[in-house]
Design an enzyme around this catalytic site. Sequence first.
Site, PDB file in Angstrom:
ATOM      1  CB  SER A 144      -0.857   0.015   1.267  1.00  0.00           C
ATOM      2  OG  SER A 144      -1.481   1.273   1.432  1.00  0.00           O
ATOM      3  CE1 TYR A 157      -4.075  -2.130   5.055  1.00  0.00           C
ATOM      4  CE2 TYR A 157      -3.425   0.131   4.589  1.00  0.00           C
ATOM      5  CZ  TYR A 157      -3.831  -1.119   4.145  1.00  0.00           C
ATOM      6  OH  TYR A 157      -3.986  -1.342   2.791  1.00  0.00           O
TER       7      TYR A 157
HETATM    8  P1  NDP Z   1     -11.128  -6.440  -0.341  1.00  0.00           P
HETATM    9  O1  NDP Z   1     -11.670  -6.320   1.040  1.00  0.00           O
HETATM   10  O2  NDP Z   1     -12.058  -6.238  -1.477  1.00  0.00           O
HETATM   11  O3  NDP Z   1     -10.390  -7.824  -0.504  1.00  0.00           O
HETATM   12  C1  NDP Z   1      -9.631  -8.360   0.530  1.00  0.00           C
HETATM   13  C2  NDP Z   1      -9.501  -9.830   0.289  1.00  0.00           C
HETATM   14  O4  NDP Z   1      -8.719 -10.409   1.330  1.00  0.00           O
HETATM   15  C3  NDP Z   1     -10.832 -10.550   0.279  1.00  0.00           C
HETATM   16  O5  NDP Z   1     -10.850 -11.453  -0.795  1.00  0.00           O
HETATM   17  C4  NDP Z   1     -10.830 -11.304   1.598  1.00  0.00           C
HETATM   18  O6  NDP Z   1     -11.553 -12.494   1.461  1.00  0.00           O
HETATM   19  C5  NDP Z   1      -9.341 -11.600   1.762  1.00  0.00           C
HETATM   20  N1  NDP Z   1      -8.985 -11.894   3.142  1.00  0.00           N
HETATM   21  C6  NDP Z   1      -8.999 -11.042   4.204  1.00  0.00           C
HETATM   22  N2  NDP Z   1      -8.636 -11.693   5.308  1.00  0.00           N
HETATM   23  C7  NDP Z   1      -8.392 -12.976   4.943  1.00  0.00           C
HETATM   24  C8  NDP Z   1      -7.980 -14.138   5.646  1.00  0.00           C
HETATM   25  N3  NDP Z   1      -7.735 -14.113   6.954  1.00  0.00           N
HETATM   26  N4  NDP Z   1      -7.831 -15.284   4.948  1.00  0.00           N
HETATM   27  C9  NDP Z   1      -8.079 -15.331   3.613  1.00  0.00           C
HETATM   28  N5  NDP Z   1      -8.443 -14.260   2.897  1.00  0.00           N
HETATM   29  C10 NDP Z   1      -8.605 -13.106   3.566  1.00  0.00           C
HETATM   30  O7  NDP Z   1      -9.938  -5.404  -0.408  1.00  0.00           O
HETATM   31  P2  NDP Z   1      -8.870  -5.028  -1.545  1.00  0.00           P
HETATM   32  O8  NDP Z   1      -9.086  -5.813  -2.757  1.00  0.00           O
HETATM   33  O9  NDP Z   1      -8.839  -3.577  -1.597  1.00  0.00           O
HETATM   34  O10 NDP Z   1      -7.538  -5.497  -0.807  1.00  0.00           O
HETATM   35  C11 NDP Z   1      -6.548  -6.294  -1.434  1.00  0.00           C
HETATM   36  C12 NDP Z   1      -5.192  -5.841  -0.932  1.00  0.00           C
HETATM   37  O11 NDP Z   1      -4.940  -4.525  -1.432  1.00  0.00           O
HETATM   38  C13 NDP Z   1      -5.076  -5.744   0.587  1.00  0.00           C
HETATM   39  O12 NDP Z   1      -3.845  -6.271   0.992  1.00  0.00           O
HETATM   40  C14 NDP Z   1      -5.127  -4.252   0.850  1.00  0.00           C
HETATM   41  O13 NDP Z   1      -4.447  -3.903   2.021  1.00  0.00           O
HETATM   42  C15 NDP Z   1      -4.442  -3.728  -0.392  1.00  0.00           C
HETATM   43  N6  NDP Z   1      -4.711  -2.327  -0.672  1.00  0.00           N
HETATM   44  C16 NDP Z   1      -5.989  -1.895  -0.920  1.00  0.00           C
HETATM   45  C17 NDP Z   1      -6.234  -0.549  -1.131  1.00  0.00           C
HETATM   46  C18 NDP Z   1      -7.608  -0.014  -1.329  1.00  0.00           C
HETATM   47  O14 NDP Z   1      -7.796   1.221  -1.276  1.00  0.00           O
HETATM   48  N7  NDP Z   1      -8.605  -0.854  -1.580  1.00  0.00           N
HETATM   49  C19 NDP Z   1      -5.138   0.431  -1.149  1.00  0.00           C
HETATM   50  C20 NDP Z   1      -3.842  -0.135  -0.918  1.00  0.00           C
HETATM   51  C21 NDP Z   1      -3.649  -1.466  -0.692  1.00  0.00           C
HETATM   52  P3  NDP Z   1     -12.504 -13.157   2.566  1.00  0.00           P
HETATM   53  O15 NDP Z   1     -13.095 -12.059   3.385  1.00  0.00           O
HETATM   54  O16 NDP Z   1     -13.481 -13.922   1.727  1.00  0.00           O
HETATM   55  O17 NDP Z   1     -11.583 -14.042   3.329  1.00  0.00           O
END
Ligand code: NDP
Length: 259
Positions: A144, A157
């Site tokens: 990020s 975070y």
């Molecule tokens: P989402 O919440 O849409 O996706 C997050 C994903 O992580 C989901 O598929 C969720 O699936 C999975 N996840 C979370 N915890 C677990 C766990 N314990 N085990 C397995 N899967 C898990 O968010 P984003 O797509 O935005 O996030 C993706 C990445 O991008 C993250 O690392 C985030 O920090 C990073 N990011 C996002 C930004 C933004 O503004 N959106 C900016 C910068 C970085 P489920 O709940 O089904 O397990």
Amino acid sequence: MDSSKEFKGKVAFVTGASSGIGRAAAVLFAKAGARVCIVARREKELRETEDQILRLGGEAERLTGDVTDEGFDREAVAQSVRRFGGIDVLVNAAGIIASGSLADTSTELFDRMMNVNVRSVFFLMREAKAALVERKGSIVNISSVAGTRAFPNVFAYVTSKAAVNAMTQCAALDLAPYGVRVNALNPGVVVTHLHRAGGMTEEAYEKFLEHSKTTHPLGRTGSPEEIAEAILFLAGPRSGWITGETIAIDGGRHLTCAR
Ligand code: NDP
């Protein structure tokens, strides 16, 4: 180079594939010809990703589980190798966010953040190493802008994403002798489920997105598909001499000071 099927015959293992950036990457890998292992906890949402891949004529292995569980990670990697014969690309996109300053971050929240955002990335890079070495593959970690810049009130975070960048660089050095590349992307605000899953109300999220137009010099937020394009670039042959990079993809956000 025609990149339309550049991952034909390749296998991509994508965590966080039930929504947002992970889902967009999984679908784009399938479009580019890869067979895709999709990982997340929510079964229904993961099936939706699988359906999108199947509709494209692709193949997916659905691996439902919690990436903080070391045993699950080991078995997920093993199952991917059993089903598709190996792994060419590991994308660590699973992640969570939560607000909280130094003073009001509980130990429980800090541990949860580190478990999901840091330890799972470590586990999966380590567990997938042998398979990646076999194919001279590559790893893309989703960090990020918060991994390169400090922001108030997101103590755990920011700390976790700085660790992801550091792990990316260390892993790049450790795996370079095997021909395995490791890079990270540092996105700015991307419209996904992340912030609402982290406790932000719909109203607060709308305000946050509006404000984000002013904090990102290009004047808008990003889309999961834009991040997915960069993931595929870093994962594949077009970036064959790039390793250990932590690349901003944020409409210029990292260049600015607080305002
Ligand atoms: P989402 O919440 O849409 O996706 C997050 C994903 O992580 C989901 O598929 C969720 O699936 C999975 N996840 C979370 N915890 C677990 C766990 N314990 N085990 C397995 N899967 C898990 O968010 P984003 O797509 O935005 O996030 C993706 C990445 O991008 C993250 O690392 C985030 O920090 C990073 N990011 C996002 C930004 C933004 O503004 N959106 C900016 C910068 C970085 P489920 O709940 O089904 O397990």
